[in-house]
Design a protein around this motif. Structure first.
Motif, PDB file in Angstrom:
ATOM      1  N   SER A 268       0.965  -1.023   0.038  1.00 43.09           N
ATOM      2  CA  SER A 268      -0.041  -0.062  -0.071  1.00 43.09           C
ATOM      3  C   SER A 268       0.905   1.137  -0.015  1.00 43.09           C
ATOM      4  O   SER A 268       1.543   1.703   0.900  1.00 43.09           O
ATOM      5  N   SER A 269       0.847   2.048  -1.072  1.00 42.93           N
ATOM      6  CA  SER A 269       1.718   3.029  -1.217  1.00 42.93           C
ATOM      7  C   SER A 269       1.202   4.206  -0.217  1.00 42.93           C
ATOM      8  O   SER A 269       2.078   5.006   0.103  1.00 42.93           O
ATOM      9  N   ARG A 270      -0.086   4.012   0.216  1.00 45.47           N
ATOM     10  CA  ARG A 270      -0.974   4.996   1.125  1.00 45.47           C
ATOM     11  C   ARG A 270       0.143   5.009   2.433  1.00 45.47           C
ATOM     12  O   ARG A 270       0.510   6.040   3.037  1.00 45.47           O
ATOM     13  N   LYS A 271       0.817   3.960   2.659  1.00 43.54           N
ATOM     14  CA  LYS A 271       1.814   3.698   4.064  1.00 43.54           C
ATOM     15  C   LYS A 271       3.262   3.707   3.693  1.00 43.54           C
ATOM     16  O   LYS A 271       3.746   4.615   4.427  1.00 43.54           O
ATOM     17  N   VAL A 272       3.606   3.254   2.663  1.00 44.15           N
ATOM     18  CA  VAL A 272       5.022   3.283   2.217  1.00 44.15           C
ATOM     19  C   VAL A 272       5.688   4.777   2.017  1.00 44.15           C
ATOM     20  O   VAL A 272       6.568   4.874   2.446  1.00 44.15           O
ATOM     21  N   THR A 273       4.934   5.516   1.213  1.00 42.93           N
ATOM     22  CA  THR A 273       5.451   6.577   0.501  1.00 42.93           C
ATOM     23  C   THR A 273       4.812   7.921   1.005  1.00 42.93           C
ATOM     24  O   THR A 273       4.962   9.108   0.218  1.00 42.93           O
ATOM     25  N   SER A 274       3.820   7.919   1.945  1.00 42.80           N
ATOM     26  CA  SER A 274       3.182   9.114   2.076  1.00 42.80           C
ATOM     27  C   SER A 274       2.407   9.680   0.936  1.00 42.80           C
ATOM     28  O   SER A 274       2.058  10.880   0.851  1.00 42.80           O
ATOM     29  N   THR A 275       1.759   8.804   0.041  1.00 43.34           N
ATOM     30  CA  THR A 275       0.907   9.190  -0.832  1.00 43.34           C
ATOM     31  C   THR A 275      -0.081   8.401  -0.909  1.00 43.34           C
ATOM     32  O   THR A 275      -0.600   8.104  -0.234  1.00 43.34           O
ATOM     33  N   ARG A 276      -0.598   7.974  -2.192  1.00 41.95           N
ATOM     34  CA  ARG A 276      -1.707   7.137  -2.418  1.00 41.95           C
ATOM     35  C   ARG A 276      -1.395   6.016  -3.155  1.00 41.95           C
ATOM     36  O   ARG A 276      -0.337   5.990  -3.879  1.00 41.95           O
ATOM     37  N   GLY A 277      -2.177   5.179  -3.658  1.00 42.97           N
ATOM     38  CA  GLY A 277      -1.790   4.127  -4.505  1.00 42.97           C
ATOM     39  C   GLY A 277      -1.169   2.790  -3.973  1.00 42.97           C
ATOM     40  O   GLY A 277      -1.218   2.736  -2.690  1.00 42.97           O
ATOM     41  N   GLY A 278      -0.636   1.839  -4.774  1.00 40.29           N
ATOM     42  CA  GLY A 278      -0.301   0.834  -4.427  1.00 40.29           C
ATOM     43  C   GLY A 278       0.333   0.156  -5.535  1.00 40.29           C
ATOM     44  O   GLY A 278       0.545   0.618  -6.576  1.00 40.29           O
ATOM     45  N   GLY A 279       0.884  -1.270  -5.413  1.00 40.89           N
ATOM     46  CA  GLY A 279       1.221  -2.034  -6.521  1.00 40.89           C
ATOM     47  C   GLY A 279       1.915  -3.516  -6.121  1.00 40.89           C
ATOM     48  O   GLY A 279       1.950  -3.834  -4.877  1.00 40.89           O
ATOM     49  N   ILE A 280       2.200  -4.143  -7.363  1.00 36.97           N
ATOM     50  CA  ILE A 280       2.817  -5.543  -7.149  1.00 36.97           C
ATOM     51  C   ILE A 280       3.871  -5.546  -8.076  1.00 36.97           C
ATOM     52  O   ILE A 280       3.913  -5.082  -9.002  1.00 36.97           O
ATOM     53  N   CYS A 281       4.942  -6.153  -7.479  1.00 40.23           N
ATOM     54  CA  CYS A 281       6.109  -6.171  -8.349  1.00 40.23           C
ATOM     55  C   CYS A 281       6.794  -7.551  -7.977  1.00 40.23           C
ATOM     56  O   CYS A 281       6.656  -8.172  -7.095  1.00 40.23           O
ATOM     57  N   THR A 282       7.706  -8.029  -8.953  1.00 44.85           N
ATOM     58  CA  THR A 282       8.145  -9.413  -9.005  1.00 44.85           C
ATOM     59  C   THR A 282       9.426  -9.082 -10.128  1.00 44.85           C
ATOM     60  O   THR A 282       9.442  -8.585 -11.252  1.00 44.85           O
ATOM     61  N   ASN A 283      10.326 -10.328 -10.005  1.00 46.26           N
ATOM     62  CA  ASN A 283      11.323 -10.571 -10.930  1.00 46.26           C
ATOM     63  C   ASN A 283      11.056 -11.667 -12.002  1.00 46.26           C
ATOM     64  O   ASN A 283      11.609 -12.034 -12.841  1.00 46.26           O
ATOM     65  N   ASP A 284       9.982 -12.297 -11.744  1.00 46.80           N
ATOM     66  CA  ASP A 284       9.308 -13.596 -12.567  1.00 46.80           C
ATOM     67  C   ASP A 284       8.405 -13.169 -13.557  1.00 46.80           C
ATOM     68  O   ASP A 284       7.379 -12.806 -13.186  1.00 46.80           O
ATOM     69  N   GLU A 285       8.851 -13.257 -14.800  1.00 45.37           N
ATOM     70  CA  GLU A 285       8.008 -12.931 -15.953  1.00 45.37           C
ATOM     71  C   GLU A 285       6.441 -13.821 -15.804  1.00 45.37           C
ATOM     72  O   GLU A 285       5.445 -13.153 -16.066  1.00 45.37           O
ATOM     73  N   GLU A 286       6.825 -15.130 -15.675  1.00 46.51           N
ATOM     74  CA  GLU A 286       5.645 -15.925 -15.654  1.00 46.51           C
ATOM     75  C   GLU A 286       4.597 -15.520 -14.235  1.00 46.51           C
ATOM     76  O   GLU A 286       3.252 -15.297 -14.864  1.00 46.51           O
ATOM     77  N   GLY A 306      -5.021   3.230 -11.702  1.00 47.79           N
ATOM     78  CA  GLY A 306      -5.934   3.817 -10.932  1.00 47.79           C
ATOM     79  C   GLY A 306      -5.680   4.845  -9.911  1.00 47.79           C
ATOM     80  O   GLY A 306      -6.353   5.442  -9.221  1.00 47.79           O
ATOM     81  N   MET A 307      -4.376   5.252 -10.314  1.00 45.73           N
ATOM     82  CA  MET A 307      -3.872   6.474  -9.256  1.00 45.73           C
ATOM     83  C   MET A 307      -3.926   7.767 -10.098  1.00 45.73           C
ATOM     84  O   MET A 307      -3.644   7.405 -11.634  1.00 45.73           O
ATOM     85  N   SER A 308      -3.669   8.658  -9.775  1.00 50.75           N
ATOM     86  CA  SER A 308      -3.597   9.972 -10.453  1.00 50.75           C
ATOM     87  C   SER A 308      -1.803  10.066 -10.852  1.00 50.75           C
ATOM     88  O   SER A 308      -1.077   9.561 -10.122  1.00 50.75           O
ATOM     89  N   VAL A 309      -1.646  10.750 -11.850  1.00 52.53           N
ATOM     90  CA  VAL A 309      -0.097  10.731 -12.307  1.00 52.53           C
ATOM     91  C   VAL A 309       0.677  11.763 -11.227  1.00 52.53           C
ATOM     92  O   VAL A 309       1.765  11.447 -10.812  1.00 52.53           O
ATOM     93  N   ARG A 310      -0.094  12.631 -10.660  1.00 55.05           N
ATOM     94  CA  ARG A 310       0.473  13.414  -9.624  1.00 55.05           C
ATOM     95  C   ARG A 310       0.896  12.548  -8.542  1.00 55.05           C
ATOM     96  O   ARG A 310       2.045  12.577  -7.940  1.00 55.05           O
ATOM     97  N   GLU A 311       0.119  11.642  -7.979  1.00 55.43           N
ATOM     98  CA  GLU A 311       0.452  10.706  -7.196  1.00 55.43           C
ATOM     99  C   GLU A 311       1.583   9.874  -7.308  1.00 55.43           C
ATOM    100  O   GLU A 311       2.548   9.614  -6.305  1.00 55.43           O
ATOM    101  N   ILE A 312       1.555   9.346  -8.686  1.00 55.66           N
ATOM    102  CA  ILE A 312       2.707   8.443  -9.079  1.00 55.66           C
ATOM    103  C   ILE A 312       4.006   9.210  -8.961  1.00 55.66           C
ATOM    104  O   ILE A 312       4.666   8.527  -8.622  1.00 55.66           O
TER     105      ILE A 312
END
Ligand code: F0G
Length: 487
Positions: A268-286, A306-312
């Motif tokens: 949850s980027s709302r917590k990690v980065t003081s903004t809004r948004g979130g995400g999923i990441c991996t190094n595995d293409e599958e 779903g995020m605004s570009v400003r938040e991004i």
């Protein structure tokens, strides 16, 4: 004079004080309304702190989600946002930041943490799936169960003890993990979920040694590790502070090692980065390709999710700031100050101090209120009435009912007082501590709550309750008598 990051500066009397290593440049006026108005506000809000209006709140300690203070660099980055449905440069700046800070190549943006949980659950969970975890989070569990999973919490004995000096209460119990795999079979376990700075047990971290052990077992059985990184910065900080091997490591290296062990990281980027948004990441293409097509369906195109570009833009800057120890330590250092002061006064709080907030043990505070009458909810309402400080119930109200309609009593009944990063000052913290101490002296006046409206899913958000007697009025009367005014 020792300057321990943002964790405190030694004063001449020997005390370590969490001096703010930032200055305030934009402010928001607060209101401390008279107790009569606070009483009316909590009644109107069904004794549920989620249903209060911030107009009626002095210190809003409901959560750190979306309420951390942004830095000047974050705010200014928002001006260069590139509005585009697809291919926005803002997105690519965030992608670079995620690759550098979390070390993951494939990124899927989502509008917030639970949206990432929805996607992960839809892709990896089926009827009969079992998910072992160090501890659940409310929305995570709801998404997993909605898709047919059984969530098994395999924490160690210390995890749910209120008073403890265990440095890593968020660790997974390895023997329990082995037992779960033997009992259910690895084929029913798509992943093991590790939550950084385990939210519901008081913001408690796991160690890297524990994470490595979990990984070893997961690899033997071909099971993925999923890391909920919503509070990863603080967990990395505690690893540095509490795990000998890492005491000279930089936060950025600890973050990379934690993410490297995980096959999939979401946040949850709302917590990690003081903004809004979130995400999923991996190094595995599958793994990435399995989830990718759900993003445009549920969230938005792959370059905004779903995020605004400003938040991004602000998120990209915030990610880099997560590697700065003075930024990441601000909230834990204030929490430590509050927890240690309250603990010294004999008030039951979760120890050791963790991330996110100061957690008051409502069963210890109000032993006369039965768990069926929601002591953590009652304590949350009582503190609001006497101080205007809004906390959050994290106990049985935040739990659910079993198939017979009975409450599933929570392991812990906590009043969580969140310390959003760089928002409150030390004198505000001292005000909070003072009012908690007064309430403790007058705890006999606080009684329980009962539901009057109870939603079926995540009832704590919008459920309405009522006091079991006229205790709120009696508490307010005592407050006025003691303080001689209504503030
Ligand atoms: N995981 C953890 C560990 C969280 O703490 C949260 C949110 C989420 C996932 C969901 O993220 O809110 O962006 O959808 N925690 C907030 C809190 C709500 O107040 O503790 P979200």
């Amino acid at each position: 004079m020792k300057n321990n990051g943002n964790g405190g500066i030694r004063f001449s009397n020997g005390e370590q004080i969490p001096v703010e290593l930032h200055k305030v440049r934009i402010v928001q006026k607060l209101h401390l309304k008279p107790i009569e108005e606070r009483l009316k506000a909590i009644e109107d809000g069904g004794f549920n702190s989620f249903l209060l209006n911030t107009e009626d709140i002095f210190l809003d300690m409901l959560t750190d989600s979306g309420t951390n203070a942004m830095s000047d660099n974050q705010v200014s980055s928002m001006l260069q946002a590139d509005d585009a449905y697809s291919g926005s440069q803002s997105y690519y700046r965030m992608e670079s930041a995620l690759r550098e800070v979390l070390g993951k190549h494939y990124i899927l943006p989502a509008h917030q943490g639970r949206a990432a949980e929805n996607i992960i659950s839809k892709v990896f969970i089926r009827e009969g799936t079992v998910i072992p975890t160090n501890y659940h989070f409310t929305t995570t569990k709801a998404h997993m169960e909605l898709n047919g999973a059984k969530v098994l919490e395999i924490y160690g004995d210390e995890a749910v003890k209120i008073k403890s000096n265990h440095p890593f209460k968020g660790n997974i119990d390895i023997s329990k993990l082995n037992r779960v795999i033997a009992e259910y079979g690895a084929e029913r376990i798509p992943f093991i979920r590790l939550e950084a700075s385990t939210n519901l047990i008081g913001g408690q971290p796991f160690s890297l040694a524990n994470m490595r052990e979990v990984k070893k077992i997961a690899d033997q059985h071909n099971i993925m590790i999923v890391l909920d990184a919503s509070l990863i910065g603080e967990n990395a900080l505690f690893i540095k502070q509490r795990e000998e091997e890492f005491k000279n490591h930089e936060i950025k290296d600890i973050l990379l090692e934690m993410c490297d062990i995980a096959d999939l990281v979401y946040f949850s980027s709302r917590k990690v980065t003081s903004t809004r948004g979130g995400g999923i990441c991996t190094n595995d293409e599958e793994i990435y390709l399995k989830m990718r097509d759900l993003i445009p369906l549920y969230e938005g195109f792959l370059t905004y999710g779903g995020m605004s570009v400003r938040e991004i833009e602000a998120m990209a800057v915030g990610l880099y700031e997560t590697t700065d120890e003075t930024v990441i330590n601000q909230s834990p250092s204030f929490i430590k100050y509050a927890v240690e002061d309250l603990d010294k006064a004999g008030i039951p709080v979760v120890t050791p101090a963790g991330a996110l907030g100061c957690h008051v043990d409502a069963m210890g505070f109000l032993p006369h209120v039965p768990q069926e009458e929601y002591p953590a909810g009652a304590l949350t309402a009582a503190l609001y009435i006497i101080s205007g400080c809004r906390g959050m119930e994290r106990g049985t109200i935040s739990s659910e009912r079993d198939e017979n309609g009975d409450d599933i009593l929570a392991d812990m009944e906590l009043l969580r007082l969140a310390f959003p990063r760089r928002v409150f000052t030390l004198s505000q913290t001292m005000f909070l501590i003072d009012r908690i101490k007064w309430l403790y002296e007058n705890r006999e006046l606080v009684e329980g709550l009962k539901f009057v409206h109870e939603p079926e899913v995540l009832r704590f958000f919008t459920g309405r309750l009522a006091p079991v007697s006229d205790w709120p009025q009696k508490l307010a009367a005592k407050f006025k008598a003691d303080f001689g005014d209504s503030l």
